[in-house]
Design a protein around this motif. Structure first.
Motif, PDB file in Angstrom:
ATOM      1  N   GLY A   1      32.421   2.368  17.237  1.00  0.00           N
ATOM      2  CA  GLY A   1      32.578   1.088  16.564  1.00  0.00           C
ATOM      3  C   GLY A   1      32.928   1.311  15.102  1.00  0.00           C
ATOM      4  N   VAL A   2      33.750   0.432  14.543  1.00  0.00           N
ATOM      5  CA  VAL A   2      34.098   0.524  13.127  1.00  0.00           C
ATOM      6  C   VAL A   2      33.968  -0.862  12.495  1.00  0.00           C
ATOM      7  N   VAL A   3      33.363  -0.896  11.303  1.00  0.00           N
ATOM      8  CA  VAL A   3      33.187  -2.148  10.566  1.00  0.00           C
ATOM      9  C   VAL A   3      34.105  -2.106   9.348  1.00  0.00           C
ATOM     10  N   LEU A   4      34.948  -3.130   9.212  1.00  0.00           N
ATOM     11  CA  LEU A   4      35.956  -3.193   8.157  1.00  0.00           C
ATOM     12  C   LEU A   4      35.729  -4.411   7.272  1.00  0.00           C
ATOM     13  N   ILE A   5      35.966  -4.231   5.989  1.00  0.00           N
ATOM     14  CA  ILE A   5      35.780  -5.334   5.058  1.00  0.00           C
ATOM     15  C   ILE A   5      36.952  -6.313   5.086  1.00  0.00           C
ATOM     16  N   GLY A   6      38.098  -5.864   5.577  1.00  0.00           N
ATOM     17  CA  GLY A   6      39.289  -6.704   5.667  1.00  0.00           C
ATOM     18  C   GLY A   6      39.963  -6.545   7.008  1.00  0.00           C
ATOM     19  N   SER A   7      41.281  -6.746   7.031  1.00  0.00           N
ATOM     20  CA  SER A   7      42.049  -6.660   8.267  1.00  0.00           C
ATOM     21  C   SER A   7      42.410  -5.217   8.606  1.00  0.00           C
ATOM     22  N   TRP A   8      42.361  -4.891   9.892  1.00  0.00           N
ATOM     23  CA  TRP A   8      42.753  -3.544  10.317  1.00  0.00           C
ATOM     24  C   TRP A   8      44.251  -3.318  10.132  1.00  0.00           C
TER      25      TRP A   8
ATOM     26  N   GLY B   1      36.285  -2.660  17.067  1.00  0.00           N
ATOM     27  CA  GLY B   1      36.298  -2.956  15.644  1.00  0.00           C
ATOM     28  C   GLY B   1      35.826  -4.357  15.327  1.00  0.00           C
ATOM     29  N   ARG B   2      35.313  -4.510  14.103  1.00  0.00           N
ATOM     30  CA  ARG B   2      34.983  -5.815  13.553  1.00  0.00           C
ATOM     31  C   ARG B   2      35.642  -5.913  12.181  1.00  0.00           C
ATOM     32  N   GLU B   3      36.459  -6.966  11.989  1.00  0.00           N
ATOM     33  CA  GLU B   3      37.210  -7.151  10.754  1.00  0.00           C
ATOM     34  C   GLU B   3      36.544  -8.202   9.861  1.00  0.00           C
ATOM     35  N   TYR B   4      36.956  -8.205   8.599  1.00  0.00           N
ATOM     36  CA  TYR B   4      36.537  -9.220   7.629  1.00  0.00           C
ATOM     37  C   TYR B   4      35.009  -9.359   7.555  1.00  0.00           C
ATOM     38  N   VAL B   5      34.336  -8.224   7.494  1.00  0.00           N
ATOM     39  CA  VAL B   5      32.880  -8.214   7.391  1.00  0.00           C
ATOM     40  C   VAL B   5      32.507  -7.964   5.932  1.00  0.00           C
ATOM     41  N   ALA B   6      31.952  -8.959   5.274  1.00  0.00           N
ATOM     42  CA  ALA B   6      31.619  -8.846   3.848  1.00  0.00           C
ATOM     43  C   ALA B   6      30.577  -7.758   3.620  1.00  0.00           C
ATOM     44  N   ASP B   7      30.718  -7.049   2.485  1.00  0.00           N
ATOM     45  CA  ASP B   7      29.736  -6.004   2.160  1.00  0.00           C
ATOM     46  C   ASP B   7      28.777  -6.445   1.061  1.00  0.00           C
TER      47      ASP B   7
ATOM     48  N   GLY C   1      26.585 -10.336  -0.435  1.00  0.00           N
ATOM     49  CA  GLY C   1      26.338 -11.750  -0.156  1.00  0.00           C
ATOM     50  C   GLY C   1      25.528 -11.929   1.106  1.00  0.00           C
ATOM     51  N   ASP C   2      26.096 -12.590   2.095  1.00  0.00           N
ATOM     52  CA  ASP C   2      25.395 -12.908   3.330  1.00  0.00           C
ATOM     53  C   ASP C   2      25.297 -11.677   4.230  1.00  0.00           C
ATOM     54  N   ALA C   3      24.107 -11.058   4.252  1.00  0.00           N
ATOM     55  CA  ALA C   3      23.919  -9.856   5.062  1.00  0.00           C
ATOM     56  C   ALA C   3      24.007 -10.155   6.548  1.00  0.00           C
ATOM     57  N   GLY C   4      23.785 -11.395   6.923  1.00  0.00           N
ATOM     58  CA  GLY C   4      23.826 -11.759   8.331  1.00  0.00           C
ATOM     59  C   GLY C   4      25.148 -11.456   8.983  1.00  0.00           C
ATOM     60  N   THR C   5      26.231 -11.603   8.230  1.00  0.00           N
ATOM     61  CA  THR C   5      27.563 -11.303   8.773  1.00  0.00           C
ATOM     62  C   THR C   5      27.655  -9.844   9.192  1.00  0.00           C
ATOM     63  N   PHE C   6      27.118  -8.960   8.342  1.00  0.00           N
ATOM     64  CA  PHE C   6      27.129  -7.527   8.651  1.00  0.00           C
ATOM     65  C   PHE C   6      26.271  -7.230   9.876  1.00  0.00           C
ATOM     66  N   TYR C   7      25.048  -7.735   9.896  1.00  0.00           N
ATOM     67  CA  TYR C   7      24.153  -7.465  11.013  1.00  0.00           C
ATOM     68  C   TYR C   7      24.715  -8.011  12.327  1.00  0.00           C
ATOM     69  N   ASP C   8      25.328  -9.168  12.268  1.00  0.00           N
ATOM     70  CA  ASP C   8      25.947  -9.733  13.471  1.00  0.00           C
ATOM     71  C   ASP C   8      27.071  -8.836  13.983  1.00  0.00           C
ATOM     72  N   ALA C   9      27.849  -8.284  13.048  1.00  0.00           N
ATOM     73  CA  ALA C   9      28.963  -7.409  13.435  1.00  0.00           C
ATOM     74  C   ALA C   9      28.455  -6.159  14.137  1.00  0.00           C
ATOM     75  N   VAL C  10      27.430  -5.530  13.561  1.00  0.00           N
ATOM     76  CA  VAL C  10      26.884  -4.314  14.162  1.00  0.00           C
ATOM     77  C   VAL C  10      26.199  -4.623  15.490  1.00  0.00           C
ATOM     78  N   ASP C  11      25.417  -5.704  15.520  1.00  0.00           N
ATOM     79  CA  ASP C  11      24.773  -6.110  16.785  1.00  0.00           C
ATOM     80  C   ASP C  11      25.819  -6.299  17.885  1.00  0.00           C
ATOM     81  N   GLY C  12      26.939  -6.928  17.523  1.00  0.00           N
ATOM     82  CA  GLY C  12      27.986  -7.181  18.500  1.00  0.00           C
ATOM     83  C   GLY C  12      28.627  -5.907  19.006  1.00  0.00           C
ATOM     84  N   LEU C  13      28.864  -4.965  18.113  1.00  0.00           N
ATOM     85  CA  LEU C  13      29.462  -3.689  18.523  1.00  0.00           C
ATOM     86  C   LEU C  13      28.548  -2.936  19.487  1.00  0.00           C
ATOM     87  N   ILE C  14      27.254  -2.922  19.172  1.00  0.00           N
ATOM     88  CA  ILE C  14      26.299  -2.196  20.021  1.00  0.00           C
ATOM     89  C   ILE C  14      26.134  -2.911  21.363  1.00  0.00           C
TER      90      ILE C  14
END
Length: 367
Positions: free
Chosen positions: A42-49, A75-81, A83-96
């Protein structure tokens, strides 16, 4: 017929057969595990791949490594690094949830969330460019871009006519600061009287702020522009204004010859190394990756025809030197006059990666 003698003749042959069978069994037992079939990355990206810059270079490098080792890539795109930490946690939860058992975090800011998410998933391997993460399932990876930032600084320092260089950056942190400092050291090596004006935008991707920064830096006398942002907005504005430019991270072919060179990562090499080690079980919690020039983690782009031959010679000489002796070695003063490194010394990797909160002589921060 002597039956006993006949049996004796067949014993060596039987031993040979048994020995060969044992060797084959041992060889089979020590094969590298075929975990590639079960590895989902899995890869988490702050913008578009597909941004033709920071995020795309990570995604494509990781995709090539996954293809080489028969791994699936999610992959998960447009994940803010921030501010709202929930966006990041949701992205990782989804990948796993989708099956990822190894995850690469490609933005510095993700490091502030890493310990919590690593504790939640102790059986998932996390790789981060931030250097954060104290858990056994966290590993740091990066490339020593500052080495080629230094070489690019040589080119910029030799090219300037005003003696003023401009640098557009997102925000001060160790990663950004060591790039600024290496660039300034190269600039001063080629042009001891030159100065580097730095303007922070406060964001990794803000086109208007980055282009406005170029205008302000040019008004202050800067005639060579470089940047540390996700996209080359600063280069595009500088091109419009007829300034010299130095690229970063990735390069494009449609710029003029005033695009003198670029400091480049080779994420293909980085991800090949890291993923290979993960699959073969060579990764440990104490092993960090920081690939350098010699290991192919970074490279300097080709030089523009506008670069003088004498400058090209200096670049080659310094390239060979820093392969043996790091950029941050010998006498180095900061921009407040404090001695930071003395003759025969070298600044530690620990400080370069985590503690570089100062700027070298010749750097001025444009507030």
């Amino acid at each position: 017929m002597n039956t006993n003698n006949s049996k004796a003749r067949y014993v060596p042959a039987l031993l040979v057969i048994l020995t060969v069978a044992a060797i084959i069994f041992v060889i089979q037992s020590f094969r590298i595990p075929t975990e590639t079939q079960n590895t989902t990355v899995g890869v988490v990206l702050i913008g578009s791949w597909a941004d033709k810059a920071w995020n795309e270079s990570h995604y494509k490098g990781l995709q090539k490594a996954c293809d080489a080792y028969n791994c699936k890539l999610l992959g998960r795109e447009y994940v803010a690094d921030s501010g709202d930490a929930g966006t990041f946690y949701d992205a990782v939860d989804g990948l796993i949830k989708d099956g990822a058992n190894v995850i690469f975090l490609t933005s510095f800011g993700y490091g502030s969330y890493l310990d919590k998410i690593a504790a939640k998933y102790p059986d998932v391997a996390f790789f981060t460019i931030s250097g954060h993460g104290k858990a056994n399932n966290c590993t740091s990876y990066f490339a020593r871009l500052y080495q080629v930032r230094y070489l690019a600084g040589l080119v910029a320092g030799a090219a300037t006519k005003t003696g003023v260089l401009g640098y557009v950056a997102a925000m001060p942190n160790s990663q950004t600061n060591r790039g600024i400092n290496a660039y300034a050291l190269g600039m001063r090596r080629a042009n001891p009287q030159a100065k580097l004006l730095v303007h922070f935008t406060g964001s990794w991707d803000n086109q208007n702020a980055e282009m406005d920064s170029v205008v302000k830096l040019a008004a202050a006398g800067a005639d060579v522009i470089t940047y540390h942002e996700d996209k080359p907005n600063a280069i595009e504005k500088a091109e419009m204004m007829g300034l010299y430019t130095i690229g970063y991270g990735s390069t494009q072919a449609n710029y003029s010859q005033r695009y003198l060179t670029a400091a480049l990562y080779d994420w293909d090499a980085v991800y090949q190394k890291v993923l290979s080690d993960y699959i073969s079980g060579r990764v440990t919690s104490t092993k960090d990756y920081w690939l350098d020039l010699s290991e192919g983690g970074v490279k300097l782009d080709k030089l523009s025809p506008l670069v003088e031959p004498a400058t090209a010679e200096l670049v080659e000489l310094e390239l060979q030197r820093i392969k043996k002796k790091d950029v941050f070695s010998g006498v180095i003063y900061d921009n407040k006059g404090q001695l930071r490194c003395d003759e025969g010394e070298q600044i530690s990797d620990q400080e370069l990666f985590y503690g570089m909160d100062w700027f070298v002589e010749g750097v001025e921060i444009d507030e």
